[in-house]
Design an enzyme around this catalytic site. Structure first.
Site, PDB file in Angstrom:
ATOM      1  N   HIS A 311       3.926   4.386   7.525  1.00  0.00           N
ATOM      2  CA  HIS A 311       4.579   5.054   6.671  1.00  0.00           C
ATOM      3  C   HIS A 311       4.485   4.544   5.219  1.00  0.00           C
ATOM      4  O   HIS A 311       4.399   3.567   4.902  1.00  0.00           O
ATOM      5  CB  HIS A 311       6.122   4.905   6.999  1.00  0.00           C
ATOM      6  CG  HIS A 311       7.046   5.774   5.900  1.00  0.00           C
ATOM      7  ND1 HIS A 311       7.877   5.142   5.068  1.00  0.00           N
ATOM      8  CD2 HIS A 311       7.227   7.153   5.763  1.00  0.00           C
ATOM      9  CE1 HIS A 311       8.769   6.000   4.616  1.00  0.00           C
ATOM     10  NE2 HIS A 311       8.252   7.233   4.792  1.00  0.00           N
ATOM     11  N   HIS A 361       4.871   6.992  -4.780  1.00  0.00           N
ATOM     12  CA  HIS A 361       6.140   7.614  -4.368  1.00  0.00           C
ATOM     13  C   HIS A 361       7.044   8.112  -5.407  1.00  0.00           C
ATOM     14  O   HIS A 361       7.556   7.860  -6.233  1.00  0.00           O
ATOM     15  CB  HIS A 361       7.335   6.371  -3.801  1.00  0.00           C
ATOM     16  CG  HIS A 361       8.033   7.039  -2.647  1.00  0.00           C
ATOM     17  ND1 HIS A 361       9.279   6.236  -2.639  1.00  0.00           N
ATOM     18  CD2 HIS A 361       8.006   7.955  -1.685  1.00  0.00           C
ATOM     19  CE1 HIS A 361      10.094   6.919  -1.434  1.00  0.00           C
ATOM     20  NE2 HIS A 361       9.080   7.781  -1.118  1.00  0.00           N
TER      21      HIS A 361
END
Length: 848
Positions: A311, A361
């Protein structure tokens, strides 16, 4: 700083001035890598933080001209990055060198690869304690005379993690007995073995005495088979021939101890070689047959396998402000990961108008890396491992159309024929198998309907916005489902009669050239009845918190989710609240049959250790076939009799019986599943009730197990972080059982038990716990349960985790077994390459 470094010089008499000892001189000026520290070598890619920082700090655009990786032809303008060689050593440290000559570069890479392979093969034939002594010998024997002085002996004890109250005493005693002032390598080996058996016999000798008798120094193959292999190790399938072959292997291994040389008969096994066997991988508690690469091809659809998944692969720390790094992709691939996540965003445009997508991100302070750098690392890995099972790139796409087009171009130009381009049949039919996709890269993302299907596309956009399991009033960035992307819109003029009026129409979320490369299409989950009827290439991504909500809504969802996961894929991922990059326990998701259980690889917690343990089987291929019970079927499916129209049964069959027969037919393929769902849809309320009744009455298809474990001893345990210096460790061990238990109300939850040993002071070389009693663990779901061993150092301020291991219960062996320990990076390099525990395991099936 160079002017502050003391410089040595030679005097007229040849003396060395500027340093107290030759050791101080070498520690200051000589840098070397031990072959035991080498992990891997790479070239032609930016895959280390050093190179990333170098390029960023100097603002060199090394990759402006794409490399023609697919054809290995150089572009017109030479690219410097092609000459970089990165040697990975220790705990993901790197030595990065630039080799301008292509032939020299290739020779360096080839040589390092040969060294790594040769050492790994050779170390299998040497005992762990001797490997450790050889590992530190170069540091200790500075003058290269092959002998150890009293001061060097003290350094040996310090390096191997063994505190002795008076280290000079045993040294002087041995030197006097041998009539020498210095000890050779073999003499040091003998001295260490002697000290291990004082004041009482070592744990290995105690086992020998218990099994074979204190008066015996050698045993025959018949005695070994009867008294040890069958009676203690429960090796019921072992034969005299297999034991004879084991003796041949053990007697052929290199052992420098004097007592080992006393036995020259290859048909007998000595105490010394029994000691070596107990701590070897041949005696591992993790069944070696399960660890070996599978001889059976993985020919079933991808959905039938658990797949090693990461992830936010790019992050090196927390989810809010840590650095993104290309190195993390190289680390994940080396760790066995086969599904990488790439969060793609618009980057900069060059002077020539070229778009350069970035990965980070979004809406956080995390740094950015180039999309093309990541693809090059993947390409380099595929070239080095041409027969690897497929690598899946999970694209979380937030890019505008021009940058999406560049993503598609980069994938095609860099990966070339390694990129799997699905046909129309692939997108609608049964999923391909891992075997058929060896050496290929698969794309997971969004693949919306074709542009001409405007009505369907609009409807799909509308439907995807709703989530019946999301009861929160607002959603943070980290809670966004990766299968949802913002659709660009455009104002389009209408007909002449509506001149001046603009209508906002949804544009395709994904450009066609990228959609055509995508096999797995992410869709929102509503209910499993509808989801099962979708094409197998359609899949769900479900967050950690939503897993519990789905199971809480209805016990039948356990069965339905498992059924869905037989032909479709599910990816699960950590909750958005885990900003520290911690992980959720993956056991429940595996229990439900979810294939892509994504974890944060930068956090070495229990969840990642369990993941490492599960995917260690099958040669660390990254693919593990799910047990039949996880796919909604009995381990031994009953034979289903097909009834023709002319052979109708006299009595109507119970609805649940008919539905469960459908489960047994799942091996027939996707059409059998659709027939089952069609039957369910005739009376969904009744079938749902039947499923709930089934789940409420079903404890599990597995009979519970009683697993008893006793920690005996350790061998060659490292210092914290593998440090060379520092105090001797005070080790203790924790044992944890991770399981899934179904309650009386059919609620399914984690079941965890743990045990901690006493602490052994000042001994990491041969600590002995020899626990008086077993610790019992009850296991309810053996097909997913795992046992975890953690080695800790007890300290004043906080305890350090030194090493670990995790073993699936399905592959755990009883008896006196070795636990092969791994470092935080799931490797056994450097000082971690010799560390083991010795335990006793008892496995009993409970009849309920």
């Amino acid at each position: 700083m160079l002017h502050q470094v003391p410089l040595p010089w030679l005097t007229r008499k040849g003396g060395l001035t500027g340093f107290w000892t030759p050791q101080a001189l070498r520690d200051t000026y000589v840098q070397y890598l031990d072959v035991a520290d080498l992990a891997s070598v790479h070239h032609g890619v930016i895959c280390s933080k050093k190179l990333e920082l170098m390029r960023e700090s100097t603002r060199l655009n090394l990759l402006r001209t794409p490399l023609a990786f697919a054809t290995r032809e150089k572009p017109p303008q030479d690219c410097l990055v092609d000459h970089f060689v990165t040697i990975v050593h220790g705990r993901h440290q790197t030595l990065d060198v630039w080799v301008p000559d292509e032939q020299d570069r290739d020779e360096l890479v080839k040589t390092v690869k040969i060294m790594i392979a040769t050492y790994r093969q050779a170390k299998m034939n040497i005992s762990n304690d001797e490997l450790l002594l050889r590992y530190i010998w170069f540091d200790i024997d500075v003058n290269r005379d092959g002998e150890i002085s009293k001061s060097e002996w003290r350094r040996i004890l310090q390096r191997i993690n063994w505190h002795h109250k008076d280290p000079k005493k045993p040294y002087k005693k041995a030197a006097k007995r041998l009539h020498t002032h210095h000890l050779t390598y073999v003499q040091v080996v003998d001295l260490l073995h002697q000290l291990k058996n004082e004041p009482q016999p070592s744990m290995e000798n105690q086992i020998w005495n218990q099994v074979f008798g204190a008066n015996k120094d050698v045993v025959t193959a018949e005695e070994f088979l009867e008294h040890f292999y069958c009676a203690k190790q429960m090796e019921t399938d072992a034969t005299l021939e297999s034991v004879t072959q084991l003796f041949t292997t053990l007697n052929g291994m290199e052992l420098s101890r004097t007592d080992a040389a006393a036995n020259s008969d290859p048909s007998l096994l000595s105490r010394a070689r029994f000691d070596m066997f107990l701590h070897s991988e041949m005696n591992s508690a993790y069944n070696p047959l399960s660890l070996a690469e599978s001889s059976t091809p993985l020919n079933e659809p991808l959905s039938r396998y658990w797949i090693n998944t990461s992830h936010n692969t790019y992050l090196s720390g927390d989810q809010l402000a840590s650095a993104s790094s290309v190195q993390m992709y190289r680390v994940a691939l080396q760790r066995g990961c086969k599904c990488l996540e790439l969060d793609c965003w618009d980057g900069e445009e060059t002077d020539t108008g070229r778009c350069r997508p970035v990965i980070f991100h979004g809406h956080t302070l995390t740094s950015k890396i180039l999309f093309e750098d990541v693809v090059r690392v993947v390409h380099s890995y595929m070239l080095d491992n041409p027969t690897t099972y497929p690598v899946i790139l999970s694209l979380e796409n937030h890019c505008s159309h021009p940058f999406q087009s560049e993503i598609a171009k980069t994938l095609k130009d860099t990966l070339g024929n390694l990129l799997y381009v699905p046909s129309k049949e692939d997108k609608t039919g049964e999923l391909p198998s891992p075997e058929s996709l060896r050496g290929k890269v698969i794309i997971k993302g969004k693949r919306p309907p074709e542009p001409e299907d405007d009505e369907v596309a609009a409807l799909m956009t509308k439907n995807d916005d709703a989530d019946q399991y999301d009861d929160s009033p607002s959603t943070s960035r980290t809670d966004i489902d990766p299968d949802v992307s913002e659709a660009p819109t455009a104002a389009s003029p209408t007909s002449a009669g509506d001149a001046g009026v603009g209508l906002v129409k949804p544009l395709p979320k994904i450009v066609s050239e990228l959609a055509k490369l995508t096999l797995f299409h992410g869709t929102k989950h509503k209910d499993f009845y509808a989801s099962i009827m979708e094409p197998p290439s359609n899949m769900h991504s479900i967050g950690e918190t939503k897993i519990g909500k789905i199971l809480a809504k209805s016990p039948a969802n356990i069965t339905m989710w498992r059924l869905y996961n037989v032909h479709h894929m599910t990816r699960t991922y950590p909750a958005g609240t885990r900003v520290d990059s911690s992980n959720y326990n993956p056991i429940l998701a595996w229990y439900l049959g979810c294939q892509l259980v994504a974890l944060n690889y930068q956090t070495n917690d229990s969840a990642l250790i369990l993941n490492d343990g599960l995917f260690r089987q099958g040669g660390c291929s990254g693919y593990v076939r799910k047990p039949d019970i996880v796919m909604g079927r009995s381990p031994e499916p009953k034979r289903v009799t097909k009834v023709t129209a002319e052979e109708k049964p006299d009595e109507p069959r119970d609805l649940l019986e008919e539905v469960m027969d459908g489960f047994e037919e799942l091996a027939c393929g996707e059409e059998a599943t659709k027939r089952l769902i069609a039957r369910i849809s005739d009376d969904p309320a009744n079938v749902l009730l039947k499923f709930e009744e089934r789940e409420l009455s079903l404890k599990d298809n597995d009979a519970p197990l009683s697993i008893k474990i006793r920690i005996l001893s350790g061998s060659c345990l490292p210092k914290s972080s593998g440090d060379k210096l520092g105090e001797t460790i005070d080790p203790y061990v924790t044992v944890s059982m991770h399981d899934v238990k179904r309650g009386a109300d059919a609620k399914t939850a984690f079941a965890s038990q743990s045990h901690k040993t006493a602490t052994i002071s000042d001994n990491g070389f041969c600590p002995v716990w020899n626990e008086a009693t077993f610790t019992e663990f009850l296991v309810y779901s053996r097909h997913v349960a795992m046992v975890q061993f953690d080695l800790w150092e007890e300290d004043v301020d906080f305890n350090d985790k030194l090493a670990h291991a995790a073993i699936p219960i399905q592959h755990l062996r009883p008896g006196y077994r070795s636990i092969i320990l791994y470092d935080s990076n799931n490797t056994r390099v450097g000082p971690f390459g010799f560390a083991t525990l010795l335990v006793e395991i008892d496995i009993v099936e409970i009849n309920m």
